[in-house]
Design a protein around this motif. Structure first.
Motif, mmCIF file in Angstrom:
data_model
loop_
_atom_site.group_PDB
_atom_site.id
_atom_site.type_symbol
_atom_site.label_atom_id
_atom_site.label_comp_id
_atom_site.label_asym_id
_atom_site.label_seq_id
_atom_site.Cartn_x
_atom_site.Cartn_y
_atom_site.Cartn_z
ATOM 1 N N ALA A 103 0.805 -1.221 0.000
ATOM 2 C CA ALA A 103 0.000 0.000 0.000
ATOM 3 C C ALA A 103 0.837 1.270 0.000
ATOM 4 N N ASP A 104 2.040 1.231 0.566
ATOM 5 C CA ASP A 104 2.859 2.438 0.652
ATOM 6 C C ASP A 104 3.635 2.748 -0.624
ATOM 7 N N ARG A 105 4.268 1.753 -1.213
ATOM 8 C CA ARG A 105 5.228 2.015 -2.295
ATOM 9 C C ARG A 105 4.915 1.364 -3.635
ATOM 10 N N LYS A 106 4.198 0.269 -3.628
ATOM 11 C CA LYS A 106 4.037 -0.505 -4.861
ATOM 12 C C LYS A 106 2.569 -0.873 -5.057
ATOM 13 N N HIS A 107 2.004 -0.441 -6.171
ATOM 14 C CA HIS A 107 0.632 -0.805 -6.523
ATOM 15 C C HIS A 107 0.674 -1.620 -7.808
ATOM 16 N N VAL A 108 0.070 -2.782 -7.773
ATOM 17 C CA VAL A 108 -0.006 -3.652 -8.943
ATOM 18 C C VAL A 108 -1.471 -3.744 -9.356
ATOM 19 N N TRP A 109 -1.714 -3.498 -10.624
ATOM 20 C CA TRP A 109 -3.064 -3.529 -11.193
ATOM 21 C C TRP A 109 -3.127 -4.625 -12.250
ATOM 22 N N LYS A 110 -4.124 -5.500 -12.167
ATOM 23 C CA LYS A 110 -4.300 -6.609 -13.103
ATOM 24 C C LYS A 110 -5.508 -6.363 -13.998
ATOM 25 N N LYS A 111 -5.342 -6.643 -15.263
ATOM 26 C CA LYS A 111 -6.408 -6.429 -16.242
ATOM 27 C C LYS A 111 -7.527 -7.450 -16.045
ATOM 28 N N VAL A 112 -8.762 -6.935 -16.030
ATOM 29 C CA VAL A 112 -9.927 -7.805 -15.877
ATOM 30 C C VAL A 112 -10.871 -7.719 -17.075
ATOM 31 N N ALA A 113 -10.732 -6.660 -17.885
ATOM 32 C CA ALA A 113 -11.591 -6.483 -19.055
ATOM 33 C C ALA A 113 -10.912 -5.492 -20.006
ATOM 34 N N ASN A 114 -11.359 -5.508 -21.233
ATOM 35 C CA ASN A 114 -10.801 -4.585 -22.222
ATOM 36 C C ASN A 114 -11.505 -3.230 -22.224
ATOM 37 N N THR A 115 -12.809 -3.231 -21.928
ATOM 38 C CA THR A 115 -13.607 -2.008 -21.980
ATOM 39 C C THR A 115 -14.570 -1.958 -20.794
ATOM 40 N N ILE A 116 -15.143 -0.794 -20.560
ATOM 41 C CA ILE A 116 -16.167 -0.647 -19.521
ATOM 42 C C ILE A 116 -17.363 -1.529 -19.857
ATOM 43 N N GLU A 117 -17.721 -1.579 -21.118
ATOM 44 C CA GLU A 117 -18.858 -2.389 -21.547
ATOM 45 C C GLU A 117 -18.615 -3.871 -21.256
ATOM 46 N N GLU A 118 -17.417 -4.344 -21.516
ATOM 47 C CA GLU A 118 -17.070 -5.743 -21.227
ATOM 48 C C GLU A 118 -17.115 -6.008 -19.720
ATOM 49 N N LEU A 119 -16.642 -5.071 -18.923
ATOM 50 C CA LEU A 119 -16.705 -5.213 -17.462
ATOM 51 C C LEU A 119 -18.150 -5.326 -17.002
ATOM 52 N N ASN A 120 -19.045 -4.524 -17.581
ATOM 53 C CA ASN A 120 -20.458 -4.585 -17.205
ATOM 54 C C ASN A 120 -21.076 -5.934 -17.552
ATOM 55 N N ILE A 121 -20.687 -6.533 -18.672
ATOM 56 C CA ILE A 121 -21.178 -7.870 -19.047
ATOM 57 C C ILE A 121 -20.708 -8.890 -18.010
ATOM 58 N N ILE A 122 -19.434 -8.816 -17.617
ATOM 59 C CA ILE A 122 -18.890 -9.737 -16.614
ATOM 60 C C ILE A 122 -19.640 -9.586 -15.296
ATOM 61 N N ARG A 123 -19.891 -8.361 -14.881
ATOM 62 C CA ARG A 123 -20.605 -8.107 -13.620
ATOM 63 C C ARG A 123 -22.019 -8.668 -13.676
ATOM 64 N N ASN A 124 -22.712 -8.484 -14.793
ATOM 65 C CA ASN A 124 -24.074 -8.982 -14.913
ATOM 66 C C ASN A 124 -24.128 -10.502 -14.853
ATOM 67 N N ARG A 125 -23.149 -11.169 -15.428
ATOM 68 C CA ARG A 125 -23.085 -12.631 -15.347
ATOM 69 C C ARG A 125 -22.932 -13.085 -13.905
ATOM 70 N N ARG A 126 -22.087 -12.394 -13.144
ATOM 71 C CA ARG A 126 -21.869 -12.760 -11.729
ATOM 72 C C ARG A 126 -23.127 -12.580 -10.916
ATOM 73 N N LYS A 127 -23.917 -11.568 -11.224
ATOM 74 C CA LYS A 127 -25.154 -11.315 -10.476
ATOM 75 C C LYS A 127 -26.171 -12.432 -10.681
ATOM 76 N N ARG A 128 -26.158 -13.042 -11.863
ATOM 77 C CA ARG A 128 -27.115 -14.108 -12.176
ATOM 78 C C ARG A 128 -26.740 -15.436 -11.542
ATOM 79 N N ILE A 129 -25.483 -15.573 -11.134
ATOM 80 C CA ILE A 129 -25.037 -16.855 -10.572
ATOM 81 C C ILE A 129 -25.403 -16.958 -9.117
#
Length: 129
Positions: A103-129
């Protein structure tokens, strides 16, 4: 192009000016980050593209100089990371990796989607499960 031009065009905004490198999209769970990479520190941070799926931020200044807004992240906050030097190319949606980050010195970010629209599709799938 400037940050304000990108935000107005991409998100249909009507800002007259915008100097900050981050802007919250919609419900504040996606922070649009308009960054330069591998350059001099910006507010103490140097941003690096490790590979297509990983962004690395390193804090190089004294911790006493660190902005309060750079100290904590919401667990489910995402970032749309944009490369300002490549004509505001959107690199994708990234999520903070708590296991690989310091938290102090190093932040690592991992890709989860290519676009906001793709992220919303992934989120909607999780809600249905």
């Amino acid at each position: 192009m400037k940050n304000v031009d990108y935000l107005n065009k991409r998100f249909n905004r009507n800002f007259k000016g915008y100097c900050r490198c981050g802007w919250f999209y919609k419900e504040e769970d996606i922070l649009v980050c308009m960054w330069e990479f591998d350059k001099k520190p910006n507010n103490g941070w140097i941003n690096k593209v490790v590979d297509e799926n990983t962004i690395f931020e390193e804090y190089v200044w004294s911790l006493g100089e660190k902005l309060v807004t750079h100290r904590a992240f919401k667990k489910d906050q995402y970032r749309l990371i944009v490369d300002k030097e490549k004509d505001y190319k959107e690199l994708g949606i990234y999520r903070y990796d708590y296991n690989e980050s310091d938290a102090d010195r190093k932040h690592v970010w991992k890709k989860v989607a290519n676009t906001i629209e793709e992220l919303n599709i992934i989120r909607n799938r999780r809600k249905r499960i």
